[in-house]
Design an enzyme around this catalytic site. Sequence first.
Site, mmCIF file in Angstrom:
data_model
loop_
_atom_site.group_PDB
_atom_site.id
_atom_site.type_symbol
_atom_site.label_atom_id
_atom_site.label_comp_id
_atom_site.label_asym_id
_atom_site.label_seq_id
_atom_site.Cartn_x
_atom_site.Cartn_y
_atom_site.Cartn_z
ATOM 1 C CG ASP A 26 -1.769 -1.222 1.364
ATOM 2 O OD1 ASP A 26 -2.426 -1.605 0.379
ATOM 3 O OD2 ASP A 26 -1.753 -1.835 2.446
ATOM 4 C CD GLU A 27 4.796 -0.539 -0.113
ATOM 5 O OE1 GLU A 27 5.378 -1.414 0.531
ATOM 6 O OE2 GLU A 27 4.139 -0.777 -1.161
ATOM 7 C CG ASN A 48 -3.139 -11.047 -2.272
ATOM 8 O OD1 ASN A 48 -2.791 -10.898 -3.438
ATOM 9 N ND2 ASN A 48 -2.310 -11.480 -1.348
ATOM 10 C CG HIS A 85 -1.291 -1.334 -8.239
ATOM 11 N ND1 HIS A 85 -0.691 -1.445 -7.014
ATOM 12 C CD2 HIS A 85 -0.475 -1.973 -9.115
ATOM 13 C CE1 HIS A 85 0.444 -2.121 -7.141
ATOM 14 N NE2 HIS A 85 0.592 -2.454 -8.407
ATOM 15 C CB THR A 88 -7.425 -10.819 1.360
ATOM 16 O OG1 THR A 88 -6.841 -11.822 0.523
ATOM 17 C CG2 THR A 88 -6.448 -9.670 1.550
ATOM 18 N NE ARG A 108 6.194 -32.612 -7.150
ATOM 19 C CZ ARG A 108 6.731 -32.618 -5.935
ATOM 20 N NH1 ARG A 108 7.372 -31.547 -5.494
ATOM 21 N NH2 ARG A 108 6.653 -33.672 -5.166
ATOM 22 N N GLY A 143 -10.813 -2.736 1.767
ATOM 23 C CA GLY A 143 -11.493 -1.624 2.418
ATOM 24 C C GLY A 143 -11.169 -1.509 3.894
ATOM 25 N N PRO A 148 -9.338 -0.510 7.293
ATOM 26 C CG PRO A 148 -9.944 -0.019 9.499
ATOM 27 C CD PRO A 148 -10.391 -0.794 8.296
ATOM 28 C CG LEU A 159 6.908 15.216 1.759
ATOM 29 C CD1 LEU A 159 7.807 14.526 2.780
ATOM 30 C CD2 LEU A 159 7.737 16.064 0.799
ATOM 31 C CB THR A 190 3.741 16.321 -3.732
ATOM 32 O OG1 THR A 190 3.506 16.655 -5.104
ATOM 33 C CG2 THR A 190 5.241 16.371 -3.450
#
Length: 429
Positions: A13-14, A38, A41, A129, A143, A301, A303, A331, A413
């Site tokens: 989630d970055e 799972n 983006h 998830t 396998r 969804g 938090p 930032l 930003t």
Amino acid sequence: MANVAVVGAQWGDEGKGKVVDWLSERADVVVRFQGGHNAGHTLVINGVTYKLSLLPSGVVRGKLSIIGNGVVIDPWALLAEIERIRAQGVEITPEVLKIAENACLILPLHAHLDKAREEASGTAKIGTTGRGIGPAYEDRVGRRAIRVCDLADEAVLKAKIATLLRHHNALLRGLGAAEVDGAELLAKLLDVAPKILPFADVVWQHLDEVRHTRKRVLFEGAQGAMLDVDHGTYPYVTSSNTVSGNAGTGSGVGPGQVGYVLGICKAYTTRVGEGPFPTELFDEIGKSIGERGHEFGTVTGRPRRCGWFDAVMVRQAVKVGGITGIALTKLDVLDGFKELKICTGYKLDGKVINHFPASMTGQANVEPIYEVIEGWSQSTRGVRSWKDLPATAIKYIRRIEELIEAPVALLSTSPEREDSILVHDPFAT
């Protein structure tokens, strides 16, 4: 010509979606190499929001987009996602989207087992998830997985389903859950096969052709380094390798083709679900960061838990993930705080350590050592030039670079793709 791999340097989630979209405009091919549906983006393009889980971000821009063999694919979830994105005006054809024929499938029984296990675990649950990712990867290494190419052969499907159910129904019985009907599963797979097979291809050959024509490839990772099944906060991790070393393995290219590794991290830290989080904030500051950053999972969804920037963790991600440079996101969420904190080390059993321990006990008991940094009152939201940043914000960024031992190559930003400051072009390396 350089290729670029984008990977998370925290717990996912970055902000990889925005960065990947920003880079995909200049890439010729975008490849997903691990994970499943799972992870998500969120892309914001010209005011339109696209939410992707399985599809590579390149599809939104009409770029050749590949789902590699390292991805586990829920065919029904993929088709639903394709239709949802098509409804937003995006054309998705077999010429645009190609799926590795040797990629493994997530079946309804995987999600069924995932949920049954979590329910049986009680307070010891991992916090998955519940979408079947882990059980699908288990079948791959065991396998017994059904792969995309198997959809073309009914006899193979029948045999593989029989093998699967001998294993899974025994597990489900032990958990007190309902067993899976083989005939029903076969019917579902035969129904979905003609919708998925047109996208199936020998993707490693396409990537080899791309290599010889010196086109740019963008490898798109999911989750983050601290969710890596080997290098993360085990067992509170995902079921695949999320670090850049898997970009080649999960797509069918050699490690030398991966190129520049861009690690993505927020200017603070978040985590979804269970597991250790040394810098987590339980006060109003943590709540404020979550509200400002709109910290809710794209897929679930749920938090997100919020905390201060953990330089120890990100430095470890840089080392084990082969990260060349960092894209620092969100930032602007830190605007207005009088002071900020950065974790520079941990205390464990009375000793100072400079790494995240592997043991569950160690991870649960480390205490963060903080360095206090002056905050800034001026808004950084939407800033597109380094010279327009507050001096104290620049000082914060420079200190992060020193502590994680990697340069900031890109600064984000706002969610808008153009609200970015390029310090070093990953494709120019």
